[in-house]
Write an enzyme that holds these catalytic residues in place. Structure first.
Site, PDB file in Angstrom:
ATOM      1  N   ARG A   1      39.781  23.072 -81.979  1.00 32.77           N
ATOM      2  CA  ARG A   1      40.481  22.577 -83.165  1.00 32.77           C
ATOM      3  C   ARG A   1      39.502  21.692 -83.908  1.00 32.77           C
ATOM      4  O   ARG A   1      38.408  21.427 -83.465  1.00 32.77           O
ATOM      5  CB  ARG A   1      41.788  21.844 -82.811  1.00 32.77           C
ATOM      6  CG  ARG A   1      41.889  21.091 -81.461  1.00 32.77           C
ATOM      7  CD  ARG A   1      40.955  19.946 -81.295  1.00 32.77           C
ATOM      8  NE  ARG A   1      40.997  19.046 -82.444  1.00 32.77           N
ATOM      9  CZ  ARG A   1      40.049  18.183 -82.734  1.00 32.77           C
ATOM     10  NH1 ARG A   1      38.985  18.084 -81.981  1.00 32.77           N
ATOM     11  NH2 ARG A   1      40.146  17.407 -83.779  1.00 32.77           N
ATOM     12  N   GLY A   2      39.915  21.328 -85.131  1.00 30.86           N
ATOM     13  CA  GLY A   2      39.015  20.575 -86.001  1.00 30.86           C
ATOM     14  C   GLY A   2      38.493  21.509 -87.078  1.00 30.86           C
ATOM     15  O   GLY A   2      37.972  22.588 -86.758  1.00 30.86           O
ATOM     16  N   ALA A   3      38.617  21.130 -88.341  1.00 31.45           N
ATOM     17  CA  ALA A   3      38.330  22.073 -89.429  1.00 31.45           C
ATOM     18  C   ALA A   3      36.985  22.781 -89.306  1.00 31.45           C
ATOM     19  O   ALA A   3      36.926  24.019 -89.268  1.00 31.45           O
ATOM     20  CB  ALA A   3      38.453  21.335 -90.773  1.00 31.45           C
TER      21      ALA A   3
ATOM     22  N   ARG B   1      45.815  29.396 -88.490  1.00 30.05           N
ATOM     23  CA  ARG B   1      46.226  28.060 -88.922  1.00 30.05           C
ATOM     24  C   ARG B   1      45.994  27.945 -90.417  1.00 30.05           C
ATOM     25  O   ARG B   1      44.952  28.357 -90.915  1.00 30.05           O
ATOM     26  CB  ARG B   1      45.453  26.969 -88.162  1.00 30.05           C
ATOM     27  CG  ARG B   1      45.685  26.977 -86.656  1.00 30.05           C
ATOM     28  CD  ARG B   1      45.040  25.767 -85.958  1.00 30.05           C
ATOM     29  NE  ARG B   1      45.782  24.536 -86.241  1.00 30.05           N
ATOM     30  CZ  ARG B   1      45.336  23.318 -85.926  1.00 30.05           C
ATOM     31  NH1 ARG B   1      44.146  23.175 -85.366  1.00 30.05           N
ATOM     32  NH2 ARG B   1      46.058  22.252 -86.189  1.00 30.05           N
TER      33      ARG B   1
ATOM     34  N   GLN C   1      44.722  13.831 -79.926  1.00 30.48           N
ATOM     35  CA  GLN C   1      43.286  14.050 -80.147  1.00 30.48           C
ATOM     36  C   GLN C   1      42.489  12.746 -79.979  1.00 30.48           C
ATOM     37  O   GLN C   1      41.366  12.750 -79.516  1.00 30.48           O
ATOM     38  CB  GLN C   1      43.022  14.598 -81.563  1.00 30.48           C
ATOM     39  CG  GLN C   1      43.488  16.019 -81.826  1.00 30.48           C
ATOM     40  CD  GLN C   1      44.869  16.090 -82.426  1.00 30.48           C
ATOM     41  OE1 GLN C   1      45.706  15.221 -82.188  1.00 30.48           O
ATOM     42  NE2 GLN C   1      45.138  17.149 -83.198  1.00 30.48           N
TER      43      GLN C   1
ATOM     44  N   ASP D   1      40.940  18.030 -93.316  1.00 30.25           N
ATOM     45  CA  ASP D   1      41.015  19.480 -93.158  1.00 30.25           C
ATOM     46  C   ASP D   1      40.927  20.201 -94.487  1.00 30.25           C
ATOM     47  O   ASP D   1      40.651  21.407 -94.523  1.00 30.25           O
ATOM     48  CB  ASP D   1      42.317  19.845 -92.433  1.00 30.25           C
ATOM     49  CG  ASP D   1      42.295  19.306 -91.019  1.00 30.25           C
ATOM     50  OD1 ASP D   1      42.549  18.098 -90.845  1.00 30.25           O
ATOM     51  OD2 ASP D   1      41.975  20.081 -90.109  1.00 30.25           O
TER      52      ASP D   1
ATOM     53  N   ASN E   1      45.031  15.749 -94.013  1.00 30.19           N
ATOM     54  CA  ASN E   1      44.456  15.380 -92.730  1.00 30.19           C
ATOM     55  C   ASN E   1      45.563  15.218 -91.705  1.00 30.19           C
ATOM     56  O   ASN E   1      46.752  15.316 -92.023  1.00 30.19           O
ATOM     57  CB  ASN E   1      43.634  14.088 -92.850  1.00 30.19           C
ATOM     58  CG  ASN E   1      42.725  13.876 -91.649  1.00 30.19           C
ATOM     59  OD1 ASN E   1      42.047  14.783 -91.196  1.00 30.19           O
ATOM     60  ND2 ASN E   1      42.750  12.673 -91.119  1.00 30.19           N
ATOM     61  N   LYS E   2      45.168  14.938 -90.450  1.00 30.66           N
ATOM     62  CA  LYS E   2      46.135  14.832 -89.360  1.00 30.66           C
ATOM     63  C   LYS E   2      47.302  13.923 -89.721  1.00 30.66           C
ATOM     64  O   LYS E   2      47.109  12.860 -90.322  1.00 30.66           O
ATOM     65  CB  LYS E   2      45.403  14.303 -88.122  1.00 30.66           C
ATOM     66  CG  LYS E   2      46.234  14.212 -86.864  1.00 30.66           C
ATOM     67  CD  LYS E   2      46.974  15.502 -86.514  1.00 30.66           C
ATOM     68  CE  LYS E   2      46.068  16.695 -86.562  1.00 30.66           C
ATOM     69  NZ  LYS E   2      46.781  17.990 -86.511  1.00 30.66           N
TER      70      LYS E   2
HETATM   71  C1  LIG Z   1      36.270  17.090 -88.569  1.00 29.05           C
HETATM   72  S1  LIG Z   1      37.737  17.852 -88.981  1.00 29.05           S
HETATM   73  C2  LIG Z   1      38.838  17.112 -87.882  1.00 29.05           C
HETATM   74  C3  LIG Z   1      40.239  17.195 -88.382  1.00 29.05           C
HETATM   75  O1  LIG Z   1      40.933  18.281 -87.738  1.00 29.05           O
HETATM   76  C4  LIG Z   1      42.022  17.738 -87.029  1.00 29.05           C
HETATM   77  O2  LIG Z   1      43.131  18.576 -87.007  1.00 29.05           O
HETATM   78  P1  LIG Z   1      43.417  19.481 -85.685  1.00 29.05           P
HETATM   79  O3  LIG Z   1      43.020  18.668 -84.489  1.00 29.05           O
HETATM   80  O4  LIG Z   1      44.902  19.777 -85.767  1.00 29.05           O
HETATM   81  O5  LIG Z   1      42.578  20.733 -85.873  1.00 29.05           O
HETATM   82  C5  LIG Z   1      42.331  16.453 -87.777  1.00 29.05           C
HETATM   83  O6  LIG Z   1      43.043  16.676 -88.958  1.00 29.05           O
HETATM   84  C6  LIG Z   1      40.951  15.936 -88.036  1.00 29.05           C
HETATM   85  O7  LIG Z   1      40.823  14.957 -89.020  1.00 29.05           O
END
Ligand SMILES: CSC[C@H]1O[C@H](OP(=O)(O)O)[C@H](O)[C@@H]1O
Length: 353
Positions: free
Chosen positions: A56-58, A98, A205, A246, A256-257
């Site tokens: 996960r993570g953009a 996603r 996270q 994101d 964002n999250k």
């Molecule tokens: C460096 S992008 C990280 C970004 O992605 C996370 O979402 P997820 O864990 O659901 O993929 C979160 O929004 C972070 O800021």
């Protein structure tokens, strides 16, 4: 420029040759207690890994999707122009995983441009070019993080106490990180006093991933629950908030999250700078504002269950938007590998490209 520490953590790796090898994904659902690497042999495996948040993570999602395209096309014979529907099927499979992180669609578009150039080539040449593109996206992201980390660290004199949310580190990117990349650069230049790590319910996270990265590298961090942020701001123990994203819309609105918008409002109230660290690949000039960004709604059991144990009664309603949108006017500055920009973002974001 600060000599930033390059993190040795990566979310992905490749095993074997390109003809028969496989993508290895660090299963982030098992961290911090177990480091388990899952083997991805097909586009379907990669799509499942993204959808189930193995990775996960953009930026990391974009990198994984690019490898998924290469794995998917490896399975076919003959030039692409004889079977264009197969490419579209694999692209749509990965695109459906996603909806919010623009890097997924940005990476798939890069793969589509490679395929268009090689639509008459033999399959081995096309597949090799797609693997090359995935490798390039991977390496570029890591390099970009090192650059944006330095730009971000230059904003501070130190010693600085940073609050961050979710995970924006090496696990969410091609390595090093975005907001956590700035934190790494501050740490490397002896300008970091402390990091407040928001646990980031419900996937945790922050607690499971950011805290893990900080401990591995000796970065002085304190884990707090999401509800503690306001308390430590009121005590005057937070000098700045730095987060990832994101998708940033053309007007500077930041998806964002979930929980990010609340932190931005708190920063406004407490007169604390609110920074967003991001590679250019997460800035989406084709999306006018945050109103146009789809917010992913995830499985309610991710909220009602912790570690597989049910924490809420059957029958209760559950909301689970995985992201929120912070209006541009709450964002102090946006830190990128091309430099730092300030409002009005409608004018300043395009200058980065
Ligand atoms: C460096 S992008 C990280 C970004 O992605 C996370 O979402 P997820 O864990 O659901 O993929 C979160 O929004 C972070 O800021």
């Amino acid at each position: 420029m600060t000599d930033a520490i390059a993190s040795n953590v990566v979310p992905l790796s490749w095993e074997g040759d390109r003809a028969t090898g496989r993508l290895l994904m660090l299963d982030q659902r098992q961290l911090p207690t177990e480091e388990v690497w899952l083997k991805m042999h097909s586009a379907e495996d990669v799509a499942r890994g993204i959808r189930e948040m193995v990775i996960r993570g953009a930026p990391a999602i974009g990198i994984a999707a690019a490898f998924g395209m290469a794995l998917g096309m490896r399975a076919f014979e003959g030039p692409l122009h004889e079977r264009p529907a197969e490419f579209s099927r694999i692209r749509e499979l990965l695109a459906s995983t996603r909806p919010t992180a623009v890097n997924l669609f940005w990476a798939l578009e890069r793969c589509a441009r490679v395929a268009e150039r090689l639509r008459d080539a033999d399959n081995a040449s096309l597949t090799d070019a797609l693997f090359n593109e995935a490798d390039q996206i991977f390496q570029d992201d890591r390099d970009n993080n090192l650059r944006l980390g330095n730009y971000g660290a230059a904003l501070f004199e130190g010693p600085t106490r940073i609050l961050t949310h979710c995970n924006t580190g090496a696990l969410a990117t091609g390595g090093y990180g975005t907001a956590l990349g700035v934190i790494r650069a501050l740490h490397a230049s002896q300008k970091l006093e402390h990091v407040w790590v928001g646990e980031t319910r419900p996937y945790l996270q922050g607690a499971r991933l950011t805290a893990w990265e900080c401990v591995k590298e000796g970065i002085d961090a304190t884990l707090i629950t999401d509800s503690m942020a306001a308390h430590f701001m009121k005590l005057g123990q937070v000098d700045a908030v730095i987060l990832g994203t994101d998708r940033i819309a053309r007007n500077g609105d930041v998806a964002n999250k979930i929980g990010t918008y609340g932190l931005a409002v708190l920063c406004k109230h407490h007169n604390i700078p609110f920074y967003v660290a991001t590679p250019l690949s997460t800035i989406d000039l084709n999306t006018a504002s945050g109103d146009d960004i789809e917010i992913e709604q995830r499985d309610p059991t991710e909220v009602t269950h912790i570690g597989g144990r049910q924490m809420a009664p059957e029958g209760v309603g559950v909301a689970h938007p995985a992201f929120d949108v912070t209006p541009a006017d709450l964002v102090t500055a946006i830190i990128t590998e091309a430099g730092v920009v300030y409002p009005p973002y409608t004018d300043t974001l395009p200058t980065l490209f």
